[in-house]
Design a protein around this motif. Structure first.
Motif, mmCIF file in Angstrom:
data_model
loop_
_atom_site.group_PDB
_atom_site.id
_atom_site.type_symbol
_atom_site.label_atom_id
_atom_site.label_comp_id
_atom_site.label_asym_id
_atom_site.label_seq_id
_atom_site.Cartn_x
_atom_site.Cartn_y
_atom_site.Cartn_z
ATOM 1 N N UNK A 103 0.833 -1.197 0.000
ATOM 2 C CA UNK A 103 0.000 0.000 0.000
ATOM 3 C C UNK A 103 0.870 1.251 0.000
ATOM 4 N N UNK A 104 0.245 2.368 -0.315
ATOM 5 C CA UNK A 104 0.950 3.650 -0.291
ATOM 6 C C UNK A 104 1.493 3.943 1.101
ATOM 7 N N UNK A 105 0.717 3.614 2.122
ATOM 8 C CA UNK A 105 1.157 3.818 3.501
ATOM 9 C C UNK A 105 2.388 2.969 3.793
ATOM 10 N N UNK A 106 2.388 1.722 3.351
ATOM 11 C CA UNK A 106 3.532 0.846 3.557
ATOM 12 C C UNK A 106 4.785 1.387 2.886
ATOM 13 N N UNK A 107 4.638 1.902 1.663
ATOM 14 C CA UNK A 107 5.792 2.476 0.963
ATOM 15 C C UNK A 107 6.304 3.717 1.687
ATOM 16 N N UNK A 108 5.368 4.528 2.184
ATOM 17 C CA UNK A 108 5.764 5.732 2.912
ATOM 18 C C UNK A 108 6.517 5.370 4.192
ATOM 19 N N UNK A 109 5.986 4.398 4.938
ATOM 20 C CA UNK A 109 6.631 3.981 6.184
ATOM 21 C C UNK A 109 8.015 3.400 5.924
ATOM 22 N N UNK A 110 8.173 2.665 4.843
ATOM 23 C CA UNK A 110 9.481 2.120 4.497
ATOM 24 C C UNK A 110 10.468 3.244 4.190
ATOM 25 N N UNK A 111 9.993 4.275 3.491
ATOM 26 C CA UNK A 111 10.852 5.414 3.155
ATOM 27 C C UNK A 111 11.262 6.165 4.427
ATOM 28 N N UNK A 112 10.315 6.395 5.308
ATOM 29 C CA UNK A 112 10.598 7.105 6.558
ATOM 30 C C UNK A 112 11.571 6.294 7.405
ATOM 31 N N UNK A 113 11.347 4.994 7.501
ATOM 32 C CA UNK A 113 12.195 4.128 8.309
ATOM 33 C C UNK A 113 13.633 4.123 7.791
ATOM 34 N N UNK A 114 13.813 4.077 6.497
ATOM 35 C CA UNK A 114 15.170 4.033 5.953
ATOM 36 C C UNK A 114 15.891 5.361 6.176
ATOM 37 N N UNK A 115 15.170 6.491 6.119
ATOM 38 C CA UNK A 115 15.817 7.776 6.366
ATOM 39 C C UNK A 115 16.186 7.925 7.838
ATOM 40 N N UNK A 116 15.356 7.382 8.747
ATOM 41 C CA UNK A 116 15.672 7.418 10.173
ATOM 42 C C UNK A 116 16.889 6.554 10.475
ATOM 43 N N UNK A 117 17.028 5.444 9.781
ATOM 44 C CA UNK A 117 18.183 4.576 9.978
ATOM 45 C C UNK A 117 19.469 5.302 9.623
ATOM 46 N N UNK A 118 19.442 6.064 8.550
ATOM 47 C CA UNK A 118 20.631 6.816 8.144
ATOM 48 C C UNK A 118 21.001 7.843 9.213
ATOM 49 N N UNK A 119 19.997 8.563 9.709
ATOM 50 C CA UNK A 119 20.246 9.562 10.748
ATOM 51 C C UNK A 119 20.789 8.897 12.018
ATOM 52 N N UNK A 120 20.199 7.772 12.387
ATOM 53 C CA UNK A 120 20.630 7.060 13.587
ATOM 54 C C UNK A 120 22.063 6.554 13.432
ATOM 55 N N UNK A 121 22.397 6.006 12.270
ATOM 56 C CA UNK A 121 23.751 5.503 12.039
ATOM 57 C C UNK A 121 24.779 6.631 12.099
ATOM 58 N N UNK A 122 24.404 7.792 11.572
ATOM 59 C CA UNK A 122 25.309 8.946 11.634
ATOM 60 C C UNK A 122 25.537 9.373 13.082
ATOM 61 N N UNK A 123 24.459 9.402 13.866
ATOM 62 C CA UNK A 123 24.578 9.796 15.272
ATOM 63 C C UNK A 123 25.418 8.780 16.054
ATOM 64 N N UNK A 124 25.220 7.490 15.783
ATOM 65 C CA UNK A 124 26.002 6.449 16.456
ATOM 66 C C UNK A 124 27.480 6.592 16.105
ATOM 67 N N UNK A 125 27.780 6.856 14.835
ATOM 68 C CA UNK A 125 29.181 7.021 14.417
ATOM 69 C C UNK A 125 29.813 8.231 15.106
ATOM 70 N N UNK A 126 29.030 9.297 15.249
ATOM 71 C CA UNK A 126 29.526 10.504 15.930
ATOM 72 C C UNK A 126 29.847 10.205 17.393
ATOM 73 N N UNK A 127 28.945 9.510 18.073
ATOM 74 C CA UNK A 127 29.159 9.183 19.488
ATOM 75 C C UNK A 127 30.357 8.255 19.644
ATOM 76 N N UNK A 128 30.495 7.257 18.745
ATOM 77 C CA UNK A 128 31.646 6.345 18.816
ATOM 78 C C UNK A 128 32.961 7.095 18.676
ATOM 79 N N UNK A 129 32.990 8.033 17.734
ATOM 80 C CA UNK A 129 34.244 8.774 17.545
ATOM 81 C C UNK A 129 34.556 9.646 18.771
ATOM 82 N N UNK A 130 33.528 10.239 19.402
ATOM 83 C CA UNK A 130 33.747 11.030 20.614
ATOM 84 C C UNK A 130 34.256 10.155 21.759
ATOM 85 N N UNK A 131 33.713 8.943 21.865
ATOM 86 C CA UNK A 131 34.161 8.025 22.921
ATOM 87 C C UNK A 131 35.613 7.637 22.683
ATOM 88 N N UNK A 132 35.954 7.326 21.432
ATOM 89 C CA UNK A 132 37.340 6.951 21.113
ATOM 90 C C UNK A 132 38.317 8.092 21.376
#
Length: 89
Positions: free
Chosen positions: A37-66
């Motif tokens: 459904x259109x809703x399913x496609x939208x949710x998949x798009x939103x989820x993938x963009x949130x994953x990118x943001x989360x991965x960037x934030x995790x990488x930032x925190x890891x580098x600060x810890x190191x």
């Protein structure tokens, strides 16, 4: 009454012919399809963009810890823990 002389051959042919047609129809319709459904496609798009943001934030925190530059605000952490336990987050 003698029913042996009655011809049932025509009736039998009609039965077997319709039975074969039904089998052919069933075989032709055995295709699986998936529709998202259109809703399913939208949710998949939103989820993938949130994953990118989360991965960037995790990488930032890891580098600060190191680099030993990661600092935690204990007051903010305590507030978040309280909010989480109350169910506000």
């Amino acid at each position: 009454m003698n029913i042996a002389s009655v011809k049932f051959k025509g009736i039998e042919n009609i039965y077997t012919r319709s039975k074969q047609e039904i089998k052919q129809t069933v075989k032709a319709n055995n295709k699986d399809t998936i529709e998202i459904s259109d809703l399913g496609m939208y949710l998949n798009k939103v989820n993938s963009s949130e994953d990118k943001d989360r991965l960037e934030k995790i990488a930032e925190i890891k580098s600060k810890i190191e680099n030993n530059t990661y600092r935690i605000d204990s007051n903010e952490l305590a507030k978040k823990i309280i909010e989480r336990t109350k169910g506000e987050i």
